[in-house]
Design an enzyme around this catalytic site. Structure first.
Site, mmCIF file in Angstrom:
data_model
loop_
_atom_site.group_PDB
_atom_site.id
_atom_site.type_symbol
_atom_site.label_atom_id
_atom_site.label_comp_id
_atom_site.label_asym_id
_atom_site.label_seq_id
_atom_site.Cartn_x
_atom_site.Cartn_y
_atom_site.Cartn_z
ATOM 1 N N CYS A 26 0.868 -1.171 0.000
ATOM 2 C CA CYS A 26 0.000 0.000 0.000
ATOM 3 C C CYS A 26 0.905 1.221 0.000
ATOM 4 O O CYS A 26 2.045 1.153 -0.436
ATOM 5 C CB CYS A 26 -0.942 -0.016 1.199
ATOM 6 S SG CYS A 26 -0.090 -0.027 2.788
ATOM 7 N N HIS A 550 25.332 -7.974 31.185
ATOM 8 C CA HIS A 550 24.099 -7.249 31.517
ATOM 9 C C HIS A 550 23.029 -8.253 31.915
ATOM 10 O O HIS A 550 22.518 -9.002 31.084
ATOM 11 C CB HIS A 550 23.628 -6.424 30.319
ATOM 12 C CG HIS A 550 22.615 -5.381 30.666
ATOM 13 N ND1 HIS A 550 21.319 -5.699 30.980
ATOM 14 C CD2 HIS A 550 22.718 -4.032 30.766
ATOM 15 C CE1 HIS A 550 20.654 -4.585 31.241
ATOM 16 N NE2 HIS A 550 21.477 -3.551 31.131
#
Length: 628
Positions: A26, A550
């Protein structure tokens, strides 16, 4: 990467050509029908160059590239062998998917979306006329009549538009539909608005007991008439001989449906419509802006679900009844907050790709299309999306308290300003937009987004400070094997649910889903930084590798709850020493993911950084090999 390279990676991440049924596009999105959604590597696609976001909706995987770019990407994927289909074919296929409620809402959207542009134009005409009146400009009588034609016609013939569009969607002849719809507002019938005003005009009594009026401004009766009429026409075509079809089918359809529409469906569903309208107004009129608070808070959630087209019916009903649309302002608040959250992420991040994604997505939101902001940025990081819902709820409540109501629908935020120019509410509208923006931005900036790239930056900064103050000469990187700092199951970095890590922006490495809550030193090293919250550690090995460990995703927000740090900055550690501990149950209770990332932040200093582990790993197992 050039467009062809991106297209190749898109196809690969979609699961290959064999997993794609068809592709179309689109104005902004590549729309892909896939065989197996589970084979799509969504994180990979979302982190590709030029991709502004991606999501699965209405049976399609939709990749947002933006205006212009999507055309080029479509050409590239088709050239590489993806099968094509029209948007109509894809819509027909997608219509088969989802539950009955989702399919019904999509149908509402298909019916009302084509009508919205004329309602928008009518609202702008109303705003322009109101502006002239506010400026004290008196229009000549003939110009006044002309302005009434511009502002009233769409609502007078609204049933005709609805029946036409419904016939089109349900496979009937749209020409038959619009004629049937116009019969419902024929000048030979008493005008519905004139009857409702209580003047001399009264309803006609057919057969002595059926009160009949025109259906001016009615939406629900026209929709039901359109559904029944289209299905009736299609049934007729199956039994009427082809040679008689042109004469018999439209004649019988109009005859039967005009009788049903005027004497049965119209009166019954007009009553139903009035109750729906009264209920909607009651919600909007709740004290202290509660109606706006609720609608503003859930609207963007409803957008994510794909069933937000239900609001089209309600907005058109409000406009037809009162020429005023309180929904518009409330929805504007929700969309403004969404765009503001995206701006906050763009301002705070140091990731160049995320910046180039966030700001155009925010601009799109401020022009009335929030999907790029939602799926491209806010939902990816979760907190910005949910904090923007809070800001949207407060902005929606303010809109209700201020009594804001637009003169149309279909446009919001910047273009939506025109709907408030002529009704004396422009200042209040701008105030509501400003409050929604400030709240959405501030909440996200302060609490909703932690740029993990800053972790690597702090490690690097700390290293430079140490070198400058101690005179230590940086070690030349050497070949080295990094041990696992976590006991658990290996996760490929690209599969981590955090784009900053999974994209490799901070460096190459690996991740581990913990089975124990202990963090071990992965090599002989010096602790270059130990975060006070205990959720991350930076180390520099004796051979020159700079490693970031981490623990979890977004765990910085826990402020150390559930973490215990065993080392301090500057400590020397041996491989296997305990750096700290953490409680996975508390991470889970906070709604967070405890997957632990092990990143070589100076990846650029090496010829290769290669993960070497798979399956489960225990203390002492090798997980990364670095080669200088």
């Amino acid at each position: 990467m050039n467009n062809q390279d991106i297209a190749k990676k898109v196809i690969e991440a979609l699961g290959g050509r064999e997993n794609v049924n068809s592709v179309a596009h689109c104005a902004t999105r590549l729309r892909v029908m896939v065989k197996d959604e589970g084979k799509i590597k969504k994180e990979v696609i979302e982190n590709l160059d030029k991709v502004q976001g991606a999501f699965f909706n209405s049976g399609q995987y939709q990749i947002i590239f933006g205006t212009g770019t999507v055309n080029k990407m479509y050409d590239e994927v088709v050239a590489l062998g993806l099968p094509t289909s029209s948007k109509e074919d894809m819509k027909a296929e997608a219509a088969k998917q989802g539950n009955w409620f989702q399919r019904a809402i999509r149908t509402f959207g298909d019916v009302f979306v084509p009508i919205i542009p004329v309602i928008v134009a009518t609202g702008l005409f109303m705003g322009l006329r109101g502006l002239l009146n506010a400026l004290g400009i008196t229009l000549p009588e003939d110009v006044t009549i002309y302005s009434q034609i511009l502002t009233d016609t769409a609502f007078i013939i609204l049933p005709g538009l609805v029946v036409w569009s419904t016939f089109r969607v349900f496979g009937g002849n749209p020409a038959v539909g619009i004629v049937l719809g116009m019969m419902l507002v024929s000048g030979s019938l008493p005008n519905a608005w004139a009857v409702a005003s209580g003047g001399e005009v009264t309803a006609m009594n057919f057969f002595g007991f059926i009160p009949v009026v025109g259906l001016q401004g009615s939406v629900l009766p026209a929709f039901i008439i359109g559904v029944v009429g289209a299905k009736f026409e299609k049934a007729l075509r199956k039994v009427v001989p082809d040679v008689l079809d042109l004469l018999v089918t439209p004649f019988v359809t109009l005859l039967v449906m005009s009788i049903l529409g005027l004497f049965v469906i119209g009166p019954v569903f007009h009553v139903v419509e009035n109750y729906i309208l009264l209920g909607t107004k009651a919600i909007l009129a709740l004290p202290f802006g509660l109606g706006g608070l609720v609608i503003g808070g859930v609207h963007q959630l409803i957008v994510v679900s794909g069933v937000h087209h239900i609001f089209n019916l309600l907005e058109v009903q409000l406009l037809a009844a009162d020429h005023a649309n309180p929904f518009n302002a409330i929805i504007t608040a929700a969309m403004t907050a969404q765009g503001a959250a995206t701006v906050a992420v763009g301002v705070k991040t140091k990731n160049p790709k995320l910046k180039t994604l966030a700001f155009p997505a925010a601009l799109s939101a401020f022009l009335g299309i929030t999907e790029p902001a939602i799926f491209g940025v806010n939902l990816r990081f979760r907190k910005p999306f949910f904090l923007s819902l809070i800001a949207g709820a407060i902005g929606g409540g303010l809109a209700s308290i201020l009594g804001l109501a637009g003169t149309g629908n279909g446009i919001t935020i910047i273009p939506g300003t025109m709907l408030y120019v002529g009704n004396g509410q422009l200042f209040q509208y701008l105030l509501m937009v400003a409050v929604s923006f400030v709240l959405g931005f501030a909440l996200t900036y302060m609490f909703g987004y932690e740029d993990e790239k800053e972790v690597a930056s702090e490690v690097a900064t700390e290293r430079l400070v140490q070198e400058e103050t101690t005179g230590n000469i940086p070690v030349t990187p050497q070949n080295e094997t990094i041990q696992t700092p976590i006991v658990g199951d290996v996760v490929a970095l690209e599969n981590v649910n955090d784009p900053v890590f999974s994209s490799g922006a901070m460096g190459q490495g690996i991740a581990v889903k913990p089975s124990q809550g202990v963090v071990y030193a992965p090599a002989d090293a010096e602790v270059s930084i130990a975060f006070a919250t205990g959720h991350a550690y930076g180390l520099k090995t004796a051979n020159g590798a700079e490693i970031l460990i981490h623990v979890g995703i977004d765990t910085v927000t826990m402020n150390g709850e559930g973490f215990e740090q065993k080392v301090a900055q500057g400590d020397k550690v041996k491989a296997g020493d305990v750096l700290g501990t953490f409680d996975s149950s508390k991470i889970a209770a906070a709604g967070l993911d405890d997957t632990t990332m092990v990143i070589v932040t100076n990846t650029a200093d090496y010829a290769s950084v290669t993960p070497v582990a798979s399956g489960s790993v225990v203390k002492g197992d090798a997980i990364i090999e670095v080669k200088a």
